[in-house]
Design a protein around this motif. Sequence first.
Motif, PDB file in Angstrom:
ATOM      1  N   LYS A 123       0.837  -1.208   0.000  1.00 17.92           N
ATOM      2  CA  LYS A 123       0.000   0.000   0.000  1.00 17.92           C
ATOM      3  C   LYS A 123       0.866   1.250   0.000  1.00 17.92           C
TER       4      LYS A 123
ATOM      5  N   ALA B 186       0.839   3.303  -3.775  1.00 18.79           N
ATOM      6  CA  ALA B 186      -0.055   4.455  -3.814  1.00 18.79           C
ATOM      7  C   ALA B 186       0.720   5.727  -4.140  1.00 18.79           C
TER       8      ALA B 186
ATOM      9  N   ILE C  13      -5.517   1.900  -2.524  1.00 18.36           N
ATOM     10  CA  ILE C  13      -5.409   1.001  -3.682  1.00 18.36           C
ATOM     11  C   ILE C  13      -6.457  -0.106  -3.619  1.00 18.36           C
TER      12      ILE C  13
END
Length: 805
Positions: free
Chosen positions: A223, A227, A234
């Motif tokens: 993540k 991102a 996400i």
Amino acid sequence: MMRLATIERKRRWLDGGTAALAIAGVAGMAAAALILWLVGDAMVAGGFLAAALVLAGAGAAIVRLRRGAGAAISVAYDWELLRVMAEASFDGIAITDRGGRLVCANDHYEHLFAGFPTPPSLPLAGDGAGELEVAGRTAWRDGQARVTLKGPVGAIEATITRAGQQQDVLVWRFAGRTVSPGLPARLMEALDGTLGAQLGAAGVMAALITAEGYVISANAVLKTRAAPSPDQPIIGEDLALFLAEDQAGLVRFVAEGSASNPLRLIQIPLADDSEAPILVALVDSDPSLGGSGDGIEALLMLMPFGVALVDREGRFLQMNSAFARAASVDATAPPIYPGDLVVREDKSAVADAIRRFASTAARSTDLAVRLKDHPDEPVALSIAAARGLGDAAVLLSLKDNGEENRLKREVAQATKMQAVGQLAGGVAHDFNNILTAIIGHCDLMLMRHSPGDSDYDDIQQIRANSNRAASLTRQLLAFSRQQTLRPQVLQLPDVVSEVSNLLRRLMGETVTMEVKHGRDLGPVRADPGQLEQVVVNLAVNARDAMLSTGNSGKLTIQTRSVPIAEIRRRGDIIPTGDYTALEISDTGTGIPPEVLPKIFEPFFTTKEVGKGTGLGLSTVYGIVKQSGGFIFADSRPGRGATFTIYLPVHTAGVTDAVTVAAQAKQAARHRSGDLWGSGTILLVEDEDMVRAVAERALARQGYTVLAAENGEAAMELMQGVDRPALVISDVMMPLMDGPTLARQLRKIHPGIPILFMSGYAEEQLRRSIDLDNVSFLPKPFSVQQLAEATRDVLVAQEEASRADA
């Protein structure tokens, strides 16, 4: 389920309050009119009327204010009915009122959005919530609207419809994907927890995506790196949007730019299904930034299912402990080829599948193979093509089915035993009718012959063989748990002591017998005679096993209390509680593994032809189970066998005292010896030979017998006949069975005593017969036993009548 039960209760309270205030106003006006008529004073009556109108007006104002705040729905709906209807749908269903509150939602809605958020404020990707809000306004205006959104697990088709009697609610239908229970759901939770953190520490970024590529769950490392900003999630997005591939085929995160470290992408299909979720792992290809090799190894080792990697030559590269455990191999020294795990017949199929997946881009497949260590239990071997794993070309997955197969065997064994038990019980029941007739006729013939007559010895021989056959049927009934037991509260050491002398003679001179008793043993409730038979059968089997290969051995009989940890080790088969154990072990040859699951089956024996009936252990099994206990056989070939019987500890109560008093009273009656009687007896039996014997036996004792072949004939026979002193009836009969006949007769003659005779167990029949003042006579019975049972019932009836008087 109903999500907002508090809103519904508030709505009902407000509706009820409005009705109550209206009634109060009407009642006030009625009271004013009544006072005016009684008192004749208009001022007093007017005061009552004014007060009522003020109260009603104030109440109405309060209700309007609360309704203005949007606390209720204008129309009452049966929300429970709506909830049941919504649960029948495979889509997520939610209902909101005019004020935008969620008043009803089904379980699919909860699974789809991980809770009960109120539409349109749902966890959707991008501006999905805004699009849904626009669609909601359109539905209020036009009656219906549709929109396609991106949800937590992929695309969602949302249909919003205006409904209700006054068109005052919106029905939101979401056709989307949810994560089904099982491995994907467990992985989804694990990636958000400890597993995700462990993978991140090993340099592995992992995500669970749908077949379309939408992210369902991801660990924190993925993540953070994927991102573009901390504020952009996400979850619910297409994973491909966060990855970029250059001309050299290298994959990088878009957010990190073209100068960042390239990634290696690993895809692991979780099932042979085009719609199944996929586990994706990303590792840095530069070993100095997180270690590709270490990351892959960490990923494999932490997987909750068996995974192994195979190169293009078909050789194992590595496997995790779950795979090694399922394949029954040593993970530190695995075999060279996957074909070495399976039986010879499956080697070529495994090798061909690995060669095909190593050279093509095929997705995955499952093969049913048999492992060398478990050739009788097929297992599922999943094979998938691997990309981005360096030398690894094929991914193998193997599920550990050991516990599942064990449970399947136990269920199959229990089902088979139950079916055979029902068959054995039915055969024994019919056989008991035949034996009842044979024994009864022998008894009647013996009344006309005395010792020394030419036929006396022949009749006695027939009767003796009939009794032997009756013992055989008792064994069948014991196996099928339909034997009539006479349970008592007793201590297991006392039972063992009763048969110790007999066992020492049976063991002979070469077998040593040792008896050990534990301390603080709890009492058990069982038939002592049947428990003695259990001990003798197990001891004789142990003796035969020891003498089959040698001339000596040791038999150990032990009683002990059972710790709760031992019960838990046995699994869910034994309910948790207090038990006393009886353990019988020997030093014989043991029981082979292929024979062990069959030892309790009836007519199964390993002895030579003519040396065993195969009913010994099946009888033991039936007696133990009918006594509420459990029996286990543990054995290693060449090291002897141990049979452990667990009987629940009995808690003494008032029932025991009542049982002892009843047994003492019955014994006193038996000692009286007077079997003659008088009165009318209704005899109902569908077997002609049994009915004939019973009728003749009762008539010889002085009774007047009315005989009928079934329940309907008995009811016709009783028309215009005085109340009989006793009804003797079979239980299982065509047309009208014994219990139904008893109920019909007691409508005409309340409290009439009933004596049921049956070849089934008394305990089993009492559970299915909800009648009081009922006695039982098990088949087969002799003329003497029939006379005694009849006398006991009539004497008990006379005693009860005198007590009532």
